[in-house]
Scaffold this motif. Structure first.
Motif, PDB file in Angstrom:
ATOM      1  N   VAL A  58      18.124   2.937  -5.419  1.00  0.00           N
ATOM      2  CA  VAL A  58      17.706   2.706  -4.038  1.00  0.00           C
ATOM      3  C   VAL A  58      16.440   3.520  -3.772  1.00  0.00           C
ATOM      4  O   VAL A  58      16.431   4.740  -3.975  1.00  0.00           O
ATOM      5  N   PHE A  59      15.377   2.839  -3.353  1.00  0.00           N
ATOM      6  CA  PHE A  59      14.107   3.501  -3.075  1.00  0.00           C
ATOM      7  C   PHE A  59      13.602   3.103  -1.693  1.00  0.00           C
ATOM      8  O   PHE A  59      13.926   2.027  -1.184  1.00  0.00           O
ATOM      9  N   ASN A  60      12.789   3.965  -1.119  1.00  0.00           N
ATOM     10  CA  ASN A  60      12.106   3.667   0.129  1.00  0.00           C
ATOM     11  C   ASN A  60      10.882   2.827  -0.209  1.00  0.00           C
ATOM     12  O   ASN A  60       9.990   3.284  -0.936  1.00  0.00           O
ATOM     13  N   ILE A  61      10.834   1.611   0.301  1.00  0.00           N
ATOM     14  CA  ILE A  61       9.760   0.675  -0.045  1.00  0.00           C
ATOM     15  C   ILE A  61       9.270  -0.019   1.225  1.00  0.00           C
ATOM     16  O   ILE A  61      10.059  -0.295   2.142  1.00  0.00           O
ATOM     17  N   GLY A  62       7.972  -0.283   1.283  1.00  0.00           N
ATOM     18  CA  GLY A  62       7.435  -0.996   2.434  1.00  0.00           C
ATOM     19  C   GLY A  62       6.162  -1.738   2.091  1.00  0.00           C
ATOM     20  O   GLY A  62       5.600  -1.586   0.999  1.00  0.00           O
ATOM     21  N   ILE A  63       5.704  -2.545   3.037  1.00  0.00           N
ATOM     22  CA  ILE A  63       4.432  -3.261   2.905  1.00  0.00           C
ATOM     23  C   ILE A  63       3.512  -2.779   4.022  1.00  0.00           C
ATOM     24  O   ILE A  63       3.873  -2.813   5.199  1.00  0.00           O
ATOM     25  N   ALA A  64       2.338  -2.294   3.632  1.00  0.00           N
ATOM     26  CA  ALA A  64       1.334  -1.855   4.605  1.00  0.00           C
ATOM     27  C   ALA A  64       0.129  -2.776   4.484  1.00  0.00           C
ATOM     28  O   ALA A  64       0.049  -3.602   3.569  1.00  0.00           O
ATOM     29  N   SER A  65      -0.803  -2.628   5.411  1.00  0.00           N
ATOM     30  CA  SER A  65      -2.018  -3.450   5.314  1.00  0.00           C
ATOM     31  C   SER A  65      -3.227  -2.652   5.783  1.00  0.00           C
ATOM     32  O   SER A  65      -3.118  -1.754   6.618  1.00  0.00           O
ATOM     33  N   THR A  66      -4.377  -2.998   5.221  1.00  0.00           N
ATOM     34  CA  THR A  66      -5.639  -2.354   5.606  1.00  0.00           C
ATOM     35  C   THR A  66      -6.118  -2.987   6.917  1.00  0.00           C
ATOM     36  O   THR A  66      -5.615  -4.044   7.326  1.00  0.00           O
ATOM     37  N   PRO A  67      -7.107  -2.376   7.597  1.00  0.00           N
ATOM     38  CA  PRO A  67      -7.644  -2.987   8.815  1.00  0.00           C
ATOM     39  C   PRO A  67      -8.192  -4.389   8.581  1.00  0.00           C
ATOM     40  O   PRO A  67      -8.276  -5.199   9.510  1.00  0.00           O
ATOM     41  N   GLN A  68      -8.564  -4.686   7.313  1.00  0.00           N
ATOM     42  CA  GLN A  68      -9.079  -6.028   6.978  1.00  0.00           C
ATOM     43  C   GLN A  68      -7.956  -7.019   6.697  1.00  0.00           C
ATOM     44  O   GLN A  68      -8.200  -8.184   6.390  1.00  0.00           O
ATOM     45  N   GLY A  69      -6.698  -6.548   6.761  1.00  0.00           N
ATOM     46  CA  GLY A  69      -5.552  -7.436   6.563  1.00  0.00           C
ATOM     47  C   GLY A  69      -5.069  -7.557   5.132  1.00  0.00           C
ATOM     48  O   GLY A  69      -4.204  -8.388   4.837  1.00  0.00           O
ATOM     49  N   LEU A  70      -5.597  -6.744   4.216  1.00  0.00           N
ATOM     50  CA  LEU A  70      -5.127  -6.778   2.829  1.00  0.00           C
ATOM     51  C   LEU A  70      -3.802  -6.028   2.733  1.00  0.00           C
ATOM     52  O   LEU A  70      -3.702  -4.876   3.148  1.00  0.00           O
ATOM     53  N   LYS A  71      -2.807  -6.687   2.194  1.00  0.00           N
ATOM     54  CA  LYS A  71      -1.483  -6.077   2.114  1.00  0.00           C
ATOM     55  C   LYS A  71      -1.311  -5.320   0.800  1.00  0.00           C
ATOM     56  O   LYS A  71      -1.834  -5.731  -0.235  1.00  0.00           O
ATOM     57  N   TYR A  72      -0.547  -4.222   0.870  1.00  0.00           N
ATOM     58  CA  TYR A  72      -0.242  -3.466  -0.341  1.00  0.00           C
ATOM     59  C   TYR A  72       1.153  -2.863  -0.234  1.00  0.00           C
ATOM     60  O   TYR A  72       1.643  -2.583   0.860  1.00  0.00           O
ATOM     61  N   LYS A  73       1.793  -2.728  -1.390  1.00  0.00           N
ATOM     62  CA  LYS A  73       3.140  -2.162  -1.452  1.00  0.00           C
ATOM     63  C   LYS A  73       3.073  -0.646  -1.496  1.00  0.00           C
ATOM     64  O   LYS A  73       2.167  -0.073  -2.107  1.00  0.00           O
TER      65      LYS A  73
END
Length: 397
Positions: free
Chosen positions: A226-241
């Protein structure tokens, strides 16, 4: 799994002169780390396909050690870049250093600082006392008129403080036999054990899509947990894990960030990173049961910090005409070099970390796989203070 990071940073002060004379406000850990992250961004921009490893806290530490000696515009540039309060950050820096080097961290984080000054070169007493109080900084005398001997002494100290991981920092050619007056050194050694262990028998050769477009087979570690995982995004809308891997003790963790889209280069994410960004990830992440695959990797880098610091507005201290270190010494001196050497080693040797929970291993559902198989960023963060001890980009493990 054993994870070892070492860092050394040194600053050379040289005699100046024409005639051969010499939201919630960020914590102080975050302020210093932000400057270090900006330095990293400069370096990564010039080396987009290389492995780069740097200690943001190390950059802030060496400048913090220099600060009590600086005056006028030289001091103003340091305070502005570090976003410290004008009347002196020393109380907070002392508290930060004490927190990072607390007994609870003593086997995990070792931070050591020293000033090596030329024999009979007079350092102002207040300067020495302030650095001793804030950074437990040693003061030692060496003979720079023998550059090789002086380099050997400094390197022996560095070798010991980093437990042999950085055997050499200074080359004799960096020292001017006539003009070098002071070498300031900051070292950080970090050795962490994962809270949830990777079993060596699960490590297998798997493909990794390197930054240069080539595909390499690398040793990929694997575990179901079990890990803490999320999806974030840059101001330009590029998503990253974003993936969080805690170390034993829970005060320090590793964060890994990689673009969600395989076609998005790592360089598109890096400009967006700050300590506020890293802090925001904690609200985005959720605990999930996954099969996590990450590569074993080793990376080391030597970075000359003069250019990135100059771009960030710290210029006068490198200029023998403008540098003002009157609170360090009565003699006019300037900084001739700021060098950082860092190394990260992530492998499975000699670990005694706790085994993963049996209930997780016996889960009936088929959990998703999270595979770190292309260029990624990593951060080693001290959670209570927000300090970024290490960060890097890995283009090829």
């Amino acid at each position: 799994m054993q994870v070892i990071y070492s860092l050394c940073l040194c600053m050379l002060l040289t005699l100046s002169g024409h005639e051969g004379v010499l939201s919630q406000p960020p914590s102080y850990g975050e302020r210093g780390s932000d400057l270090g992250i900006q330095v990293f961004q400069q370096v990564a921009r010039s080396q987009p396909l290389d492995n780069v490893v740097l200690s943001p806290h190390g950059v802030a530490s060496i400048l913090g050690m220099l600060l009590p000696g600086a005056h006028g515009e030289t001091r103003k540039q340091l305070v502005t870049a570090l976003r410290y309060k004008k009347n002196g950050p020393y109380k907070m820096l002392k508290k930060l250093h004490k927190t990072l080097t607390a007994k609870s961290n003593q086997d995990v984080v070792i931070i050591a600082n020293a000033m090596f000054s030329q024999n009979h070169f007079h350092l102002e007493e207040d300067f020495v006392a302030t650095n001793k109080a804030n950074f437990q900084c040693d003061s030692r005398s060496v003979d720079f008129s023998d550059p090789q001997g002086a380099a050997d002494q400094i390197n022996e100290w560095v070798h010991n403080k980093t437990k042999g991981h950085i055997p050499s920092l200074i080359k004799a050619g960096m020292l001017d036999a006539a003009l070098t007056r002071l070498v300031a050194v900051n070292t950080i050694y970090f050795k962490g054990l994962w809270k949830s262990r990777f079993q060596p028998e699960n490590t297998k050769l798997r493909p990794f899509n390197a930054g240069n477009g080539e595909v390499y087979k690398v040793q990929m570690m694997s575990q179901l947990s079990v890990f803490n995982i999320g999806i974030a995004s840059t101001p330009q809308g590029l998503k990253y894990k974003v993936i969080e891997l805690p170390y034993h003790g829970n005060t320090i963790n590793m964060l890994i960030a990689l673009p969600s889209d395989e076609d998005t280069p790592l360089s598109s994410v890096i400009p967006h990173i700050s300590t506020a960004t890293v802090q925001s990830w904690t609200k985005l992440m959720h605990m999930r049961k996954v099969r996590l695959l990450i590569p074993k990797f080793t990376a080391e880098a030597e970075v000359d910090l003069e250019r990135p610091l100059s771009v960030l507005g710290i210029t006068d201290m490198f200029n023998e005409e403008k540098a003002d270190f009157r609170h360090l010494s009565a003699e006019p001196v300037h900084v001739s070099k700021v060098l950082q050497k860092a190394k990260i080693l992530v492998n499975e040797d000699g670990t005694k970390a706790a085994a993963a929970t049996t209930a997780i291993l016996l889960a009936r559902s088929s959990p998703p796989w999270v595979i770190v198989d292309r260029p990624f960023l990593f951060f080693i963060r001290h959670n209570p203070t927000g300090t970024i001890l290490f960060m890097g980009q890995i283009n090829q493990p």
